[in-house]
Every structure is written in C-alpha cells, then in structure tokens.
Write an enzyme that holds these catalytic residues in place. Structure first.
Site, PDB file in Angstrom:
ATOM      1  N   GLY A  40      25.466  56.372  78.415  1.00 42.01           N
ATOM      2  CA  GLY A  40      26.235  56.974  77.259  1.00 42.01           C
ATOM      3  C   GLY A  40      27.671  57.464  77.569  1.00 42.01           C
ATOM      4  O   GLY A  40      27.905  58.064  76.940  1.00 42.01           O
ATOM      5  N   GLY A  94      30.422  55.337  77.407  1.00 41.92           N
ATOM      6  CA  GLY A  94      31.584  54.577  77.197  1.00 41.92           C
ATOM      7  C   GLY A  94      31.561  53.265  77.770  1.00 41.92           C
ATOM      8  O   GLY A  94      32.732  52.535  77.863  1.00 41.92           O
ATOM      9  N   SER A  95      30.383  52.687  78.014  1.00 39.58           N
ATOM     10  CA  SER A  95      30.574  51.243  78.684  1.00 39.58           C
ATOM     11  C   SER A  95      31.036  50.009  77.783  1.00 39.58           C
ATOM     12  O   SER A  95      31.847  49.316  78.344  1.00 39.58           O
ATOM     13  CB  SER A  95      29.159  50.842  79.383  1.00 39.58           C
ATOM     14  OG  SER A  95      28.269  50.612  78.447  1.00 39.58           O
ATOM     15  N   ALA A 131      33.281  50.181  75.628  1.00 41.73           N
ATOM     16  CA  ALA A 131      34.610  50.299  75.318  1.00 41.73           C
ATOM     17  C   ALA A 131      35.467  50.209  76.562  1.00 41.73           C
ATOM     18  O   ALA A 131      36.373  49.470  76.538  1.00 41.73           O
ATOM     19  CB  ALA A 131      34.994  51.820  74.990  1.00 41.73           C
ATOM     20  N   ASP A 156      36.892  56.412  72.523  1.00 41.48           N
ATOM     21  CA  ASP A 156      36.454  55.878  73.737  1.00 41.48           C
ATOM     22  C   ASP A 156      37.524  54.650  74.304  1.00 41.48           C
ATOM     23  O   ASP A 156      37.660  54.789  75.621  1.00 41.48           O
ATOM     24  CB  ASP A 156      34.958  55.203  73.653  1.00 41.48           C
ATOM     25  CG  ASP A 156      34.639  54.465  72.589  1.00 41.48           C
ATOM     26  OD1 ASP A 156      35.777  54.437  71.525  1.00 41.48           O
ATOM     27  OD2 ASP A 156      33.706  54.181  72.240  1.00 41.48           O
TER      28      ASP A 156
END
Length: 301
Positions: free
Chosen positions: A90, A92-93, A95, A131
């Site tokens: 969680g 921001g992968s 984005a 993000d």
C-alpha cells in the site's frame, strides 16, 4: 535499445481524505521504486511482462497510459519492491508504475502532467493525485489538489520514523467509494482544519510542534472514520495508536488506512525500536524505507 525508468513509492503522512476537499496534505517519497523497461518488439506486437504484478490490473494500467493503443514494444513492469510476503504493502505501486511507464515510453523524466492524466484515467477520476506527485517529484512534499501544486519541504532534523506493516492489504479505492456521496458531517470540517494545522507544523520543521499537532489530528481522523464508516484504524492501527501515545510517541495509519502501513514517529531512533520490540504482539513487521529525494528518473540503459 531499451529505455528504463524508475519512480519511488509514497507514504501519506497527513491530510489523508482532507486533501479531497482542497486541504493540504503531507507526503513522502520512499526508496522502494517501480521500474519500467521498454524495448522494441521483434514481431511488431505489444508484449507485457509483469514480475510481481498479476491480474487484469496490469493491462488496465498499460491501456490507461497508452489510451488503449498498445505500442509495438516489449514492456516489463516491476513492482516487486512494493511487496511483502507476496502482498502489496500500500505504498503507491500503481502510481509509481504509471509514472515510470510514461517516462520510459516518452524517454523523458518531465512527465508529471502526463502521468497525472493517465492515473486519473486508471482510477476513473477518483483520488487526489498525491501519489503521482510523490512519484514524479520525490522528497518530502506538501500537496494541494485544486491545481496539483507541489511544495518541497525539508525533513525535520531530529524526527525519527519507522514504517510499520500491518500484514493486511487494504483498498484505497474501496474507501473512496464508501465516502463518495456521504453527507458532510462536523468531523469533516474538523479534519480539514486539523490538516491545515499539521501541514503548518511540517512547514515549520519543528519536531515538537509536529508531534504535538499529531495528537489532535489523530483524534479528529478517528472521529471522521467513525462518522463515515471507513475503518481507517482497523487492522491493528487503533491499538498501536493508543500504545504509542502511552509511550510519548506518535503512531497513525498512513493514507487511507484499514491495513497497509502506519507511521511511527518519535525523537529518538532507539525509542522507536524499543517500542516496536515491546509491542511485538501488535506489529507484523517493519518495512525498511527511507526518504527518497529523487522522483522519476531515467536509468542507465
């Protein structure tokens, strides 16, 4: 020829949810980076490889970036740095991967606006864009949604932190969907005011002011969560928040909450580690992360 770009993940430190109503939010880029590699395709078709990233979302992301026109490239998208025990953490992968992929396809790092548009298509207009801002710019930043403005801040001297992994993946999209259409309640106004105060504290760089402001901010965030049925402090966040306060530390869920990661703040690294050891019954793990001052960048080819 292969073009490779990478972009950092993010952790929202303050202003979550409030940023949607134009309050300031504070976010840090972290040194876990998504990597996109683009090279020519031998057969003229688009081939997509996604180590650590499975399911239909990988194609949704590609189509959002390319507007549905899949280019004749071999594309590899790597978000393995965003995983823990095979689960997304969680930070921001999607984005970071969007920013990196846009940069690799366009062979440039000045992609903030283009990546923002692509990620908005991916999320169908939901979310604040914070993000993307962190992945594109890097560092510690204050973000405001109306004009997607970014102000770089300096990390306060003497402020220590740890990123605590709950072991429970959470969905930001699900919580935004729950929030959409709900009537405004007094806790929303209180959250907006709290977000402004905590942002001012971060701008000051004063550690004591930051830690003091978090006490009130966490209180209004809790009430906001209850009023809107969001479960922000679920997955152990609630217990860690209370335990940290007893020890004179600050703990809060990072971002949408309900799982994923939380931030533990204090004045001394040793105090944080001692707390985490004492409360190992509440802590699934610590996610090794540091502030990443660099945003998206083109890597050596």
């Amino acid at each position: 020829m292969t073009r490779i770009a990478s972009a950092p993940g993010k952790i929202v430190l303050a202003g979550e949810y409030a940023v949607l109503w134009n309050a300031p939010a504070i976010c840090m880029a972290v040194n876990r980076r998504a990597v996109a590699a683009v090279s020519g395709s031998e057969d003229g078709e688009c081939h997509l490889r996604t180590p650590g990233f499975t399911g239909a979302d990988r194609f949704r992301l590609l189509d959002a970036v390319t507007r549905g026109v899949r280019p004749p490239y071999d594309i590899e998208l790597d978000t393995s740095a965003f995983m823990s025990d095979g689960r997304k953490t969680g930070i921001g992968s999607s984005a970071a991967l969007t920013v990196a992929l846009v940069a690799a396809l366009e062979d440039r790092s000045d992609v903030y606006a283009a990546a923002m548009e692509a990620h908005s298509r991916l999320q169908q207009g939901a979310g604040s864009g914070i993000d993307i801002a962190a992945s594109a710019h890097g560092g510690l930043l204050e973000y405001r949604m109306p004009k997607r403005t970014v102000t770089r801040l300096e990390w306060p001297a003497g402020l220590a932190f740890r990123v605590v992994w709950t072991g429970v993946p959470a969905s930001t999209e699900a919580r935004l969907s729950m929030l959409a259409g709900q009537p405004s309640r007094p806790s929303r106004s209180a959250l907006l005011l709290g977000a402004s105060h905590i942002a001012e504290a971060w701008r000051s760089g004063d550690v004591e002011q930051i830690l003091a402001e978090y006490v009130g901010y966490i209180g209004v965030l809790r009430q906001f969560s209850v009023d809107h049925g969001l479960g922000i402090f679920d997955a152990g966040h609630d217990q860690l928040t209370d335990a940290a306060m007893v020890d004179g530390l600050v703990y809060k869920p990072a971002g949408a909450g309900g799982g994923d990661v939380g931030m533990l703040f204090g004045r001394d690294e040793a105090d944080l580690d001692a707390f985490l050891e004492r409360r190992s019954d509440l802590v699934r793990g610590v996610l090794p992360c540091a502030l990443d001052e660099s945003g998206v960048r083109m890597e050596a080819r």
